[in-house]
Design an enzyme around this catalytic site. Structure first.
Site, mmCIF file in Angstrom:
data_model
loop_
_atom_site.group_PDB
_atom_site.id
_atom_site.type_symbol
_atom_site.label_atom_id
_atom_site.label_comp_id
_atom_site.label_asym_id
_atom_site.label_seq_id
_atom_site.Cartn_x
_atom_site.Cartn_y
_atom_site.Cartn_z
ATOM 1 N N GLU A 1 4.794 -4.610 11.914
ATOM 2 C CA GLU A 1 3.780 -3.567 11.658
ATOM 3 C C GLU A 1 2.634 -4.266 10.946
ATOM 4 O OE1 GLU A 1 3.591 -0.593 12.626
ATOM 5 O OE2 GLU A 1 5.607 -0.074 13.263
ATOM 6 N N CYS B 1 -3.370 0.622 6.870
ATOM 7 C CA CYS B 1 -3.425 -0.242 8.059
ATOM 8 C C CYS B 1 -4.110 0.429 9.245
ATOM 9 C CB CYS B 1 -2.018 -0.640 8.452
ATOM 10 S SG CYS B 1 -0.922 0.783 8.628
ATOM 11 N N GLU C 1 8.025 2.122 14.687
ATOM 12 C CA GLU C 1 8.771 2.785 13.629
ATOM 13 C C GLU C 1 8.733 4.286 13.908
ATOM 14 O OE1 GLU C 1 7.106 0.991 9.890
ATOM 15 O OE2 GLU C 1 9.023 -0.063 9.918
ATOM 16 N N ASN D 1 0.800 -1.226 0.000
ATOM 17 C CA ASN D 1 0.000 0.000 0.000
ATOM 18 C C ASN D 1 0.839 1.286 0.000
ATOM 19 O OD1 ASN D 1 0.780 -0.554 2.632
ATOM 20 N ND2 ASN D 1 -1.081 0.289 3.524
HETATM 21 P P1 NAP Z 1 0.846 -9.579 3.423
HETATM 22 O O1 NAP Z 1 0.130 -10.434 2.461
HETATM 23 O O2 NAP Z 1 0.900 -9.980 4.835
HETATM 24 O O3 NAP Z 1 2.349 -9.449 2.819
HETATM 25 C C1 NAP Z 1 3.313 -8.587 3.413
HETATM 26 C C2 NAP Z 1 4.691 -8.961 2.892
HETATM 27 O O4 NAP Z 1 5.091 -10.227 3.443
HETATM 28 C C3 NAP Z 1 4.761 -9.131 1.367
HETATM 29 O O5 NAP Z 1 5.990 -8.650 0.888
HETATM 30 C C4 NAP Z 1 4.659 -10.641 1.219
HETATM 31 O O6 NAP Z 1 5.146 -11.118 -0.005
HETATM 32 C C5 NAP Z 1 5.512 -11.093 2.393
HETATM 33 N N1 NAP Z 1 5.302 -12.476 2.834
HETATM 34 C C6 NAP Z 1 4.210 -13.260 2.672
HETATM 35 N N2 NAP Z 1 4.422 -14.464 3.266
HETATM 36 C C7 NAP Z 1 5.651 -14.438 3.817
HETATM 37 C C8 NAP Z 1 6.446 -15.382 4.568
HETATM 38 N N3 NAP Z 1 5.984 -16.574 4.891
HETATM 39 N N4 NAP Z 1 7.674 -14.999 4.983
HETATM 40 C C9 NAP Z 1 8.155 -13.774 4.684
HETATM 41 N N5 NAP Z 1 7.473 -12.845 3.974
HETATM 42 C C10 NAP Z 1 6.229 -13.169 3.547
HETATM 43 O O7 NAP Z 1 0.305 -8.085 3.420
HETATM 44 P P2 NAP Z 1 -0.174 -7.192 2.178
HETATM 45 O O8 NAP Z 1 -1.413 -7.788 1.622
HETATM 46 O O9 NAP Z 1 0.997 -6.945 1.280
HETATM 47 O O10 NAP Z 1 -0.506 -5.812 2.901
HETATM 48 C C11 NAP Z 1 -1.702 -5.558 3.569
HETATM 49 C C12 NAP Z 1 -1.547 -5.787 5.062
HETATM 50 O O11 NAP Z 1 -0.465 -5.023 5.555
HETATM 51 C C13 NAP Z 1 -2.765 -5.338 5.857
HETATM 52 O O12 NAP Z 1 -3.073 -6.276 6.850
HETATM 53 C C14 NAP Z 1 -2.304 -4.035 6.483
HETATM 54 O O13 NAP Z 1 -2.978 -3.676 7.656
HETATM 55 C C15 NAP Z 1 -0.865 -4.309 6.723
HETATM 56 N N6 NAP Z 1 -0.117 -3.064 6.851
HETATM 57 C C16 NAP Z 1 0.344 -2.683 8.086
HETATM 58 C C17 NAP Z 1 1.019 -1.472 8.235
HETATM 59 C C18 NAP Z 1 1.527 -1.012 9.589
HETATM 60 O O14 NAP Z 1 2.368 -0.138 9.612
HETATM 61 N N7 NAP Z 1 1.052 -1.552 10.695
HETATM 62 C C19 NAP Z 1 1.234 -0.651 7.124
HETATM 63 C C20 NAP Z 1 0.758 -1.073 5.882
HETATM 64 C C21 NAP Z 1 0.085 -2.279 5.754
HETATM 65 P P3 NAP Z 1 4.098 -11.171 -1.244
HETATM 66 O O15 NAP Z 1 3.730 -9.782 -1.567
HETATM 67 O O16 NAP Z 1 4.811 -11.794 -2.335
HETATM 68 O O17 NAP Z 1 2.936 -11.995 -0.768
#
Ligand code: NAP
Length: 484
Positions: free
Chosen positions: A250, A284, A458, A153
């Protein structure tokens, strides 16, 4: 439209590189679905090369006086700003977020992080602890090679929020962007080298979760900082535990935004719009449970509907557009399923949730009224433009309901009563709270989640604690006593 195809998929040891026999990944423009870039996943050999390069660069980097490291980061901040137009267009093409957002919230936010930590690091010193004649002094040391893993995002912001404190503290970093948005982190890597960072200090490797998992399990990984969902967080935290690595998590949220009866309505509506529809709801910390006091419910809903009707959907590269497409059709389908479930559960869809005719993964901003605490609309993170409106009568009641979630990323409230504002904030279980605003995350303020929303912080000084370790040195000034 700008050509965003990078020279190669990864940036390792200061060079673009890739192995074309590795599986292909494609990047799409969410407004048209057209392929904008073709890349390859990192191989095991490329991951190994990134760790080797990072270890070599980290040694020379950590040996520099902090003021010199800071100068490089501040130079990188200047270059990010000089190239803001180009970087914002890349981010818009990769994520679908409107250019009017990316011009102010993405590379610019990253530049602020580099500027902040670049300026701060020379002022971070150890302690001296007097013990009579003896004393202890402490040294804040880097951890080594840190792994950063990003969500889709806020790609360049996430890369900078991790790289800036990590590099300032004397670490190297290997960053894996989301496979959905691989482009802008490569630009950050280029810019850091241009600013004077040693080659190999900040490396980017592309790939799916498989590559992320391989990075964390490598014994040369000293720390992992993940921005992602709770399910991924669980896996990454477990993998990090296996090697006793440092972690920052995060993760997701389902944050409350509480509007008391004395809230200033126009500002409250602005905050609710920002907290649900900015970046097409893909944030998020969004305040997706909007608790509205019964006395102002009708006035709030009326103005919300009137103002949301003026949202302009369209090509996100058009500066007039205020709502872009979602990042992918997959994400849109997930959100549509949540909307259907909300209708079936009996919530009242006030407006939106439609898929307009024409190109792009669009979904019109949606608001449900009459949501109850037990509905999935109020319990599950949706990560799309879907607001849930709940009503309340009493302060203690709304605090208890706001806290009745496993998440704890953020919370906000609107009131003109200063005592009530602080009394309520003190009881909210959330890492970041806003009084009379929402979703402002300046680099000077620590950011991170409580409960399932995360571990660590962060931004601000707090982030440096998570990218360094303290060495205590005991100095004996007298003789050493022994039993024999
Ligand atoms: P996601 O599916 O959890 O993926 C996050 C990252 O982790 C991606 O680069 C993903 O690779 C990687 N990943 C997936 N499985 C993994 C594993 N087993 N080991 C290591 N890395 C792995 O999240 P998203 O859909 O990209 O983002 C949306 C989520 O992020 C939402 O839940 C949102 O709330 C959260 N978010 C949190 C914050 C915060 O600061 N708290 C900020 C922004 C977003 P791939 O892309 O290849 O799957």
């Amino acid at each position: 439209m700008r050509d965003v195809q990078p020279k190669a998929s990864h940036f390792i040891s200061g060079q673009y590189t890739h192995d074309t026999s590795a599986p292909e990944m494609v990047s799409l423009y969410p407004f048209t679905g057209e392929v904008t870039a073709r890349l390859h996943e990192a191989t095991d050999a490329e991951i190994d090369a990134a760790f080797t390069a990072a270890a070599a660069a980290q040694k020379t980097w950590a040996a520099l006086p902090p003021v010199e490291r800071g100068r490089v980061l501040r130079r990188a901040a200047d270059i990010l700003r000089e190239r803001n137009q180009e970087l914002s267009e890349i981010e818009t093409i990769d994520t679908g977020k409107p250019i009017q957002e990316t011009l102010v919230a993405d590379a610019e936010s990253g530049a602020q992080a580099l500027e902040y930590f670049g300026g701060l690091i020379a002022a971070v010193t150890g302690e001296t602890v007097p013990l009579g004649e003896d004393f202890v002094y402490t040294i804040r040391e880097p951890l080594g090679t840190c792994v950063g893993i990003g969500a889709w995002n806020y790609p360049i912001q996430i890369a900078c929020w991790k790289a800036a404190p990590a590099l300032a503290a004397g670490n190297a970093m290997i960053f894996k962007p989301s496979e959905v948005t691989p482009l802008s982190a490569l630009k950050l890597a280029e810019i850091l080298v241009e600013a004077g960072a040693p080659e190999g200090l900040f490396n980017v490797v592309q790939g799916t979760g498989r590559v992320g998992a391989a990075l964390i399990s490598d014994p040369r990984c000293a720390k992992v900082s993940l921005t992602g969902s709770v399910p991924t967080g669980r896996k990454v935290y477990a993998a990090a535990a296996d090697g006793i690595r440092h972690v920052t998590m995060e993760l997701g949220g389902k944050s409350p935004l509480i509007l008391f009866e004395d809230a200033e309505i126009e500002n409250a509506v602005s905050a609710a719009i920002n907290a649900n529809f900015y970046s097409t709801g893909q944030i998020c910390s969004n305040g997706t449970r909007v608790f509205v006091h019964e006395d102002i419910h009708d006035a709030f809903v009326k103005r919300l509907a009137e103002r949301t009707a003026t949202a302009k959907l369209g090509d996100p590269l058009d500066p007039e557009v205020t709502v872009g497409p979602m990042v992918s059709d997959t994400q849109r389908q997930k959100v549509l399923a949540c909307i259907e479930a909300g209708k079936e559960a009996g919530a009242n869809l006030l407006f939106g949730g439609d898929v307009p005719e024409g190109p792009g993964y669009f979904l019109t901003p949606a608001a449900f009224d009459g949501v109850t605490d037990d509905m999935a609309l109020a319990t599950d993170e949706i990560f799309g433009p879907v607001m849930s409106i709940l009503t309340f009568r009493d302060e203690d009641e709304v605090i208890a309901r706001a806290n009745a979630t496993d998440f704890g990323l953020a919370a906000g409230l609107f009131t003109r009563d200063i005592k009530r504002a602080h009394r309520v904030v003190a009881q909210l279980e959330a890492g970041t709270c806003w009084i009379n605003t929402y979703n402002l995350t300046p680099v000077e303020s620590p950011f991170g989640g409580n409960k399932m929303s995360g571990v660590g912080r962060e931004n601000a000084r707090a982030a440096l604690d998570h990218y360094s370790q303290v060495k205590s040195v005991y100095v004996c000034m007298g003789d050493v006593e022994a039993a024999f």
